[in-house]
Write an enzyme that holds these catalytic residues in place. Structure first.
Site, short mmCIF file in Angstrom:
data_model
loop_
_atom_site.label_atom_id
_atom_site.label_comp_id
_atom_site.label_asym_id
_atom_site.label_seq_id
_atom_site.Cartn_x
_atom_site.Cartn_y
_atom_site.Cartn_z
N ASP A 312 0.86 -1.19 0.00
CA ASP A 312 0.00 0.00 0.00
C ASP A 312 0.90 1.23 0.00
O ASP A 312 2.09 1.16 0.34
CB ASP A 312 -0.90 -0.03 1.23
CG ASP A 312 -1.72 1.23 1.38
OD1 ASP A 312 -2.36 1.64 0.40
OD2 ASP A 312 -1.67 1.82 2.47
N ASP A 508 -1.79 -0.81 5.65
CA ASP A 508 -2.31 -0.30 6.91
C ASP A 508 -3.75 0.16 6.68
O ASP A 508 -4.16 0.42 5.57
CB ASP A 508 -1.46 0.87 7.43
CG ASP A 508 -1.82 2.18 6.77
OD1 ASP A 508 -1.95 2.19 5.53
OD2 ASP A 508 -1.98 3.19 7.47
N ASP A 512 -7.17 -1.87 3.69
CA ASP A 512 -6.27 -2.92 3.22
C ASP A 512 -6.60 -4.29 3.80
O ASP A 512 -6.01 -5.30 3.40
CB ASP A 512 -4.82 -2.58 3.58
CG ASP A 512 -4.33 -1.35 2.84
OD1 ASP A 512 -4.65 -1.21 1.65
OD2 ASP A 512 -3.64 -0.51 3.46
#
Length: 612
Positions: A312, A508, A512
């Site tokens: 991410d 995080d 996610d």
């Protein structure tokens, strides 16, 4: 953490049996020299209590996968007593009790980093109440309570400092440098106050705090039995059948039952049953020391095989906090005065850009005023009055309602990865603000280290705009950048990457969590107290850095390699010893001594997983 009564009882029983077997064997050997007739009786008495406890345990766990090891030991001791070899039986009794004791010691040492997290869990806190201090249970704390954190105390719950603080997070995160925090910074439970006493404003209840979540994850990791260990149990049962077959063949071929007994003595699945779990638990402990809590042996084994890494962007590759990069004044007001007015207005907004402006103003020591008549368009901008001035902050479309957009300079080239926000004061263009979520300083080096550790493909999987995500991807050297992805699209991206090899997803936030759960190994950034992603993940990064993930991959691969070495070499040596015993080259006593040597060598090798 204190042992439960049953666990303490088992430990006392094992220690007592070890002492009984060792003392009986020593006395029996002495009597063989001075009173030979009494020696067999003493050696038999040294064996019988161990055999009785072992038979009781076998009956309790007859349907379990660990019965193979117990049955071999029971057959060895029973055969030794039945065939008039009490010395061999006493040696096996000592070997069995010492092997169990050695396993407990090795696993205890291997778990030390994880156990340290449990033993440090606080139970009480010192709370301000009506001008006085009171000591209260953590369960009574609520958001908004004000706590006193004395020097040397652990921060018991998540919150914000009300004054400067110096914290040591080494035992929790592996971060060796002290954390020096100004007033207003977030503090996560589990760190130790090594500076002056400070006040903490409680942000969430104790049960929802970072440290409480870590404790739950540690307990889950300690309770889980890894696939490799379960496979070892099944192999041990097969090994039992092979042992009986080899021993029976040796007996039939030679007509000597002592050859079968010698085969039983040297046969040992202990390297599988004892050494494999020790190596894997050692890996869990090393990963915890590096700041990554892996949720058990199954996750550690999966981590050892990953070949593709998806990451991410916001809060993972970047710090997750919008910061002011540059302020370009456009009128009579100075950059600092425009920032002060914009940040004053931003106090009424929960948007990340507003939070970044407030943080920038406070960092510069600017005095913020209370905003009035605030109106916010979600995700677009905010407007209101500050000290009598009409102030608006936002994007071009939002600002168009407060000042003609043509009065602002066009949205030309600016620093890669930055976001452009406009400020109008009293209907006049006041400033252009450039903000960014900065890249973590360790990000590029971490991805380079991941490739060196065996990661073959790195993909940036972001929900951000393509322009921002691609700039970050270029900076860190990602093989591919997938921008503007929703949580469902992130799951699809993870599934598409799986044919390339086992996939690790690092992220995080709640957004996610589905992708973390879908990946072969989901790793959550848990330092900021996230809950949904930590529950969905297989591992949690305890420190607000990502370089520990690569270290955890290295540790996992080394631990798995050591586990395979210990199990394979141990079983290979035991098989060779069994064949030697079947050929008549080893006596029952020599076989028992060889068994213990193999056990010790396998466990000592497994303990290498603890070394850096």
């Amino acid at each position: 953490m204190k042992q439960s009564d049953p666990a303490a009882g088992r430990h006392r029983l094992r220690r007592s049996l070890l002492g009984w077997a060792a003392g009986g064997l020593a006395l029996g050997l002495l009597l063989r020299a001075v009173w030979p007739a009494a020696a067999p009786l003493v050696l038999g008495l040294a064996t019988l209590p161990v055999l009785a406890v072992l038979l009781r345990d076998i009956l309790r766990r007859l349907g379990g996968g660990t019965a193979g090891f117990d049955l071999l030991s029971a057959l060895s001791m029973s055969g030794a007593l039945a065939l008039g070899e009490p010395l061999a039986g006493a040696v096996v009794a000592l070997m069995f009790t010492s092997g169990t004791f050695l396993r407990d010691f090795a696993e205890g040492r291997a778990r030390r980093e994880m156990t340290a997290l449990l033993t440090r869990q606080p139970r009480q806190a010192t709370r301000h109440a009506d001008g006085a201090l009171e000591v209260v249970p953590l369960t009574t704390l609520r958001p908004g309570d004000r706590l006193l954190i004395r020097q040397g105390e652990m921060v018991p719950v998540d919150g914000h400092t009300l004054g400067p603080a110096v914290l040591d997070a080494t035992a929790l995160t592996g971060e060796a440098m002290p954390l020096r925090l100004p007033a207003g910074d977030p503090v996560f439970s589990g760190a130790i106050n090594i500076g002056e006493a400070f006040d903490l404003l409680v942000e969430r209840p104790a049960a929802e705090s970072t440290y409480a979540g870590i404790i739950r994850l540690v307990e889950q990791a300690q309770a889980e039995r890894p696939p490799m260990a379960r496979l070892a149990d099944r192999w041990a049962l097969g090994f039992l059948a092979a042992t009986v077959a080899i021993g029976g063949a040796a007996w039939l071929a030679s007509g000597d039952p002592l050859r079968a007994l010698a085969v039983l003595m040297v046969a040992t699945p202990c390297p599988l049953i004892l050494a494999v779990p020790v190596a894997l638990v050692g890996g869990l402990s090393r990963a915890a020391a590096a700041g990554v809590l892996v949720k058990g042996g199954a996750a550690l084994e999966a981590l050892a095989r990953v070949r593709v890494m998806l990451l991410d962007q916001t809060g993972t590759l970047t710090v997750g906090q919008i910061r002011l990069v540059e302020a370009q004044p456009l009128g009579a007001l100075s950059a600092e005065e425009v920032l002060r007015l914009a940040a004053s207005l931003g106090q009424a907004s929960g948007h990340a850009v507003a939070a970044g402006l407030v943080a920038a103003a406070r960092h510069r020591g600017l005095a913020l005023a209370a905003p009035e008549e605030v109106q916010e368009a979600t995700g677009a901008g905010v407007a209101g009055r500050v000290e009598g001035h009409a102030v608006a902050v936002g994007g071009a479309e939002f600002i168009a309602n407060h000042v003609a957009p043509g009065n602002f300079p066009p949205d030309g080239a600016h620093l890669p990865g930055t976001v452009r926000s406009l400020v109008a004061v009293d209907g006049t263009p006041a400033a252009v603000l450039l903000l960014a979520d900065p890249l973590r300083p360790e990000a590029s080096a971490t991805l380079a280290a991941a490739r060196a550790a065996g990661i073959q493909r790195v993909v940036l999987l972001s929900g951000n705009r393509a322009e921002v995500a691609e700039a970050v991807g270029r900076q860190v050297g990602a093989d591919a950048v997938l921008a503007g992805r929703s949580p469902a699209e992130k799951v699809a991206a993870v599934l598409r990457e799986k044919p390339e090899g086992p996939v690790l997803m690092l992220g995080d936030g709640v957004k996610d969590a589905p992708a973390l759960a879908t990946a072969d190994v989901g790793v959550a950034m848990g330092a900021r107290g996230a809950a949904a992603n930590a529950q969905a993940a297989d591992a949690v990064v305890l420190v607000d850095r990502i370089d520990g993930v690569v270290e955890a991959i290295r540790i996992a691969r080394r631990s798995r390699r050591i586990a395979l070495q210990s199990g394979g070499a141990g079983i290979g040596l035991a098989t060779a010893g069994m064949l030697a015993a079947a050929a008549g080259w080893l006596t029952p006593v020599q076989g028992a001594l060889l068994q213990e040597a193999i056990n010790v060598a396998a466990i000592v090798n497994a303990l290498r997983a603890l070394r850096a």
